[in-house]
Design a protein around this motif. Structure first.
Motif, PDB file in Angstrom:
ATOM      1  N   LYS A  77       0.466  -1.146  -0.098  1.00 23.45           N
ATOM      2  CA  LYS A  77      -0.026  -0.245  -0.281  1.00 23.45           C
ATOM      3  C   LYS A  77       0.702   1.506  -0.371  1.00 23.45           C
ATOM      4  O   LYS A  77       0.698   1.891   0.989  1.00 23.45           O
ATOM      5  N   ALA A  78       1.853   1.355  -0.654  1.00 22.40           N
ATOM      6  CA  ALA A  78       2.965   2.333  -0.815  1.00 22.40           C
ATOM      7  C   ALA A  78       2.693   2.949  -1.885  1.00 22.40           C
ATOM      8  O   ALA A  78       3.537   2.241  -3.519  1.00 22.40           O
ATOM      9  N   LEU A  79       2.797   3.933  -2.160  1.00 21.91           N
ATOM     10  CA  LEU A  79       3.303   4.910  -3.279  1.00 21.91           C
ATOM     11  C   LEU A  79       4.857   6.065  -3.003  1.00 21.91           C
ATOM     12  O   LEU A  79       4.530   6.726  -1.905  1.00 21.91           O
ATOM     13  N   PHE A  80       5.404   6.248  -3.584  1.00 23.23           N
ATOM     14  CA  PHE A  80       6.659   6.945  -3.469  1.00 23.23           C
ATOM     15  C   PHE A  80       7.120   8.127  -5.123  1.00 23.23           C
ATOM     16  O   PHE A  80       6.777   7.211  -5.671  1.00 23.23           O
ATOM     17  N   THR A  81       6.996   9.032  -4.245  1.00 26.52           N
ATOM     18  CA  THR A  81       6.357  10.154  -5.058  1.00 26.52           C
ATOM     19  C   THR A  81       7.183  10.838  -5.277  1.00 26.52           C
ATOM     20  O   THR A  81       7.318  12.360  -6.125  1.00 26.52           O
ATOM     21  N   ALA A  82       8.534  10.996  -4.354  1.00 28.59           N
ATOM     22  CA  ALA A  82       8.719  11.901  -4.768  1.00 28.59           C
ATOM     23  C   ALA A  82       8.883  13.461  -4.431  1.00 28.59           C
ATOM     24  O   ALA A  82       7.817  14.295  -3.995  1.00 28.59           O
ATOM     25  N   ASP A  83       8.726  14.692  -5.315  1.00 32.03           N
ATOM     26  CA  ASP A  83       8.418  15.398  -6.224  1.00 32.03           C
ATOM     27  C   ASP A  83       7.116  15.681  -6.344  1.00 32.03           C
ATOM     28  O   ASP A  83       7.273  17.207  -7.226  1.00 32.03           O
ATOM     29  N   SER A  84       6.541  14.668  -6.507  1.00 25.32           N
ATOM     30  CA  SER A  84       4.961  14.909  -7.670  1.00 25.32           C
ATOM     31  C   SER A  84       4.107  15.130  -6.604  1.00 25.32           C
ATOM     32  O   SER A  84       4.080  16.118  -6.249  1.00 25.32           O
ATOM     33  N   LEU A  85       3.639  14.471  -5.954  1.00 24.69           N
ATOM     34  CA  LEU A  85       2.172  14.525  -4.862  1.00 24.69           C
ATOM     35  C   LEU A  85       3.148  14.525  -3.584  1.00 24.69           C
ATOM     36  O   LEU A  85       4.336  13.622  -3.316  1.00 24.69           O
ATOM     37  N   MET A  86       3.453  15.512  -3.000  1.00 21.76           N
ATOM     38  CA  MET A  86       3.503  15.584  -0.634  1.00 21.76           C
ATOM     39  C   MET A  86       3.059  15.934  -0.381  1.00 21.76           C
ATOM     40  O   MET A  86       1.250  16.180   0.346  1.00 21.76           O
ATOM     41  N   ALA A  87       3.157  16.100   0.879  1.00 20.56           N
ATOM     42  CA  ALA A  87       2.101  16.226   2.207  1.00 20.56           C
ATOM     43  C   ALA A  87       1.920  17.787   2.490  1.00 20.56           C
ATOM     44  O   ALA A  87       2.518  18.416   1.888  1.00 20.56           O
ATOM     45  N   LEU A  88       0.719  17.980   2.065  1.00 16.85           N
ATOM     46  CA  LEU A  88      -0.176  18.888   1.775  1.00 16.85           C
ATOM     47  C   LEU A  88       0.210  20.024   0.537  1.00 16.85           C
ATOM     48  O   LEU A  88       0.575  21.043   0.385  1.00 16.85           O
ATOM     49  N   GLY A  89       1.561  19.149  -0.312  1.00 16.56           N
ATOM     50  CA  GLY A  89       1.677  20.367  -1.656  1.00 16.56           C
ATOM     51  C   GLY A  89       1.785  19.081  -2.924  1.00 16.56           C
ATOM     52  O   GLY A  89       1.055  17.972  -2.752  1.00 16.56           O
ATOM     53  N   CYS A  90       2.496  19.680  -4.151  1.00 18.98           N
ATOM     54  CA  CYS A  90       3.252  19.016  -4.990  1.00 18.98           C
ATOM     55  C   CYS A  90       4.240  19.614  -5.258  1.00 18.98           C
ATOM     56  O   CYS A  90       4.013  21.324  -4.638  1.00 18.98           O
ATOM     57  N   GLY A  91       4.877  19.115  -6.250  1.00 24.34           N
ATOM     58  CA  GLY A  91       6.313  19.765  -6.239  1.00 24.34           C
ATOM     59  C   GLY A  91       5.866  21.165  -7.397  1.00 24.34           C
ATOM     60  O   GLY A  91       5.223  21.190  -8.450  1.00 24.34           O
ATOM     61  N   ARG A  92       7.189  21.948  -7.363  1.00 27.48           N
ATOM     62  CA  ARG A  92       7.219  23.272  -8.265  1.00 27.48           C
ATOM     63  C   ARG A  92       7.261  22.776  -9.816  1.00 27.48           C
ATOM     64  O   ARG A  92       7.711  21.728  -9.544  1.00 27.48           O
ATOM     65  N   LEU A  93       6.894  23.818 -10.506  1.00 26.30           N
ATOM     66  CA  LEU A  93       7.299  23.070 -11.364  1.00 26.30           C
ATOM     67  C   LEU A  93       7.829  23.501 -12.477  1.00 26.30           C
ATOM     68  O   LEU A  93       7.965  24.482 -13.112  1.00 26.30           O
ATOM     69  N   PHE A  94       9.018  22.650 -12.302  1.00 26.72           N
ATOM     70  CA  PHE A  94      10.179  23.519 -13.609  1.00 26.72           C
ATOM     71  C   PHE A  94      10.398  23.259 -14.304  1.00 26.72           C
ATOM     72  O   PHE A  94      10.918  24.093 -15.292  1.00 26.72           O
ATOM     73  N   GLU A  95       9.324  21.820 -14.840  1.00 23.43           N
ATOM     74  CA  GLU A  95       9.869  21.755 -15.833  1.00 23.43           C
ATOM     75  C   GLU A  95       8.898  21.568 -16.869  1.00 23.43           C
ATOM     76  O   GLU A  95       8.263  21.763 -18.389  1.00 23.43           O
ATOM     77  N   GLY A  96       7.762  20.547 -16.493  1.00 25.79           N
ATOM     78  CA  GLY A  96       6.280  20.276 -16.761  1.00 25.79           C
ATOM     79  C   GLY A  96       5.378  21.567 -16.844  1.00 25.79           C
ATOM     80  O   GLY A  96       5.893  22.534 -16.477  1.00 25.79           O
ATOM     81  N   THR A  97       4.146  21.199 -17.431  1.00 18.50           N
ATOM     82  CA  THR A  97       3.298  22.105 -17.282  1.00 18.50           C
ATOM     83  C   THR A  97       2.317  21.585 -15.568  1.00 18.50           C
ATOM     84  O   THR A  97       2.052  20.655 -15.452  1.00 18.50           O
ATOM     85  N   PRO A  98       1.142  22.768 -15.472  1.00 20.51           N
ATOM     86  CA  PRO A  98       0.531  22.288 -14.932  1.00 20.51           C
ATOM     87  C   PRO A  98      -0.503  21.275 -15.387  1.00 20.51           C
ATOM     88  O   PRO A  98      -1.791  20.487 -14.276  1.00 20.51           O
ATOM     89  N   ALA A  99      -1.120  20.835 -16.431  1.00 21.47           N
ATOM     90  CA  ALA A  99      -2.129  20.585 -17.072  1.00 21.47           C
ATOM     91  C   ALA A  99      -1.105  18.384 -16.775  1.00 21.47           C
ATOM     92  O   ALA A  99      -1.888  17.708 -16.024  1.00 21.47           O
ATOM     93  N   GLN A 100       0.412  18.568 -16.982  1.00 18.07           N
ATOM     94  CA  GLN A 100       1.246  17.822 -16.579  1.00 18.07           C
ATOM     95  C   GLN A 100       0.873  17.580 -15.059  1.00 18.07           C
ATOM     96  O   GLN A 100       0.858  15.761 -14.575  1.00 18.07           O
ATOM     97  N   MET A 101       1.016  18.508 -14.245  1.00 19.23           N
ATOM     98  CA  MET A 101       0.823  18.025 -12.698  1.00 19.23           C
ATOM     99  C   MET A 101      -0.663  17.461 -12.179  1.00 19.23           C
ATOM    100  O   MET A 101      -0.746  16.677 -11.601  1.00 19.23           O
ATOM    101  N   TRP A 102      -1.308  18.015 -13.304  1.00 19.81           N
ATOM    102  CA  TRP A 102      -3.359  17.522 -12.735  1.00 19.81           C
ATOM    103  C   TRP A 102      -2.995  16.370 -13.051  1.00 19.81           C
ATOM    104  O   TRP A 102      -3.596  15.590 -12.109  1.00 19.81           O
ATOM    105  N   ASP A 103      -2.362  16.190 -14.822  1.00 16.82           N
ATOM    106  CA  ASP A 103      -2.786  14.319 -14.955  1.00 16.82           C
ATOM    107  C   ASP A 103      -2.241  13.673 -13.878  1.00 16.82           C
ATOM    108  O   ASP A 103      -2.801  12.328 -12.940  1.00 16.82           O
ATOM    109  N   THR A 104      -0.768  13.570 -13.377  1.00 16.18           N
ATOM    110  CA  THR A 104       0.070  12.947 -12.454  1.00 16.18           C
ATOM    111  C   THR A 104      -1.000  12.554 -10.752  1.00 16.18           C
ATOM    112  O   THR A 104      -1.225  11.848 -10.631  1.00 16.18           O
TER     113      THR A 104
END
Length: 259
Positions: A131-158
């Motif tokens: 039951k483990a998902l290792f998300t690193a800097d995509s989905l974070m605790a109470l947040g999501c990673g800053r979009l350094f390379e991708g688009t809002p649409a890509q992060m929303w898809d993620t």
């Protein structure tokens, strides 16, 4: 297949605010590491438990997630896994993977999920049996990673991809940013009772220097503003009634960038 109770996952603090994760299967004795910020605390955690490192799974190319890789490979002979799309900017790998693929670790299935947004080529590792998902800097605790390379649409898809997983999925993210994320989250939903309760829990944990990672997907759904962009009450607070979910997410991300 190994049962979820057979897997031990250890959170390893590294650098100033990074987290790496050791995944240990006691039946086989095999151990994997998710991301490699700094070899010293990882080697210490392994030695403390008498574990040997067999595999390293990298999520993305940023230095604070990969710089310990070479020293760990030299010390342990661990085999490195990472995204094919990132192969040109990751350490040498024994196995390259792509989103949609799976591989086996000590009898456990590990699914590779696309996690574009923070970077292009970012991946997440999902172990259903743990039951483990290792998300690193995509989905974070109470947040999501800053979009350094991708688009809002890509992060929303993620994030939408992750939200399709079971509520009891445990989210192992890459940084201790939760207290700062909470200060922003309350500006989006000042009357969210679950968020107010979580903020109290975060303050209590950090006062004792305890980590706020990992978290549980159900709690993120209830409190994380980036996962709640599609809700009517959130759109209303943003002044975006009638906007698409992506438009609401884009506005929240823009506000966080300026916060």
């Amino acid at each position: 297949m190994a049962h979820e109770r057979d897997v031990e996952i250890v959170t390893v603090s590294a650098l100033s605010d990074n987290y790496d994760f050791l995944v240990h299967d006691p039946i086989s004795g095999r151990t994997a590491l998710v991301d490699a910020a700094d070899p010293e605390p990882i080697l210490a955690a392994l030695a403390e438990r008498g574990w040997h490192l067999d595999e390293i799974w990298l999520t993305h190319h940023h230095w604070d997630h990969i710089d310990g890789t070479a020293a760990l490979v030299e010390a342990t002979g661990a085999q490195v896994t990472g995204a094919k799309a990132d192969q040109h900017r990751l350490p040498p790998m024994a196995r390259v993977v792509e989103p949609g693929q799976s591989f086996a670790f000590a009898g456990h299935q590990v699914n590779v999920l696309a996690a574009d947004g923070h970077t292009i080529g970012h991946i997440a590792y999902h172990m259903p049996s743990a039951k483990a998902l290792f998300t690193a800097d995509s989905l974070m605790a109470l947040g999501c990673g800053r979009l350094f390379e991708g688009t809002p649409a890509q992060m929303w898809d993620t994030l939408s991809r992750f939200m399709a997983l079971p509520d009891d999925t445990v989210i192992y993210s890459g940084h201790e940013y939760t207290a700062a994320n909470a200060k922003f989250a309350i500006t989006i939903e000042p009357d969210n009772a679950a968020l107010l309760a979580r903020i109290n829990d975060i303050e209590a944990a950090r006062t004792k220097d305890q980590p706020t990672v990992p978290s549980v997907l159900a709690l993120e759904r209830a409190t994380n503003p980036f996962l709640r962009a599609g809700l009517f009450e959130v759109k209303t607070h943003l002044g975006l009634t009638g906007a698409s979910d992506l438009e609401a997410f884009t506005e929240i991300r823009a506000r966080k960038d300026q916060f």
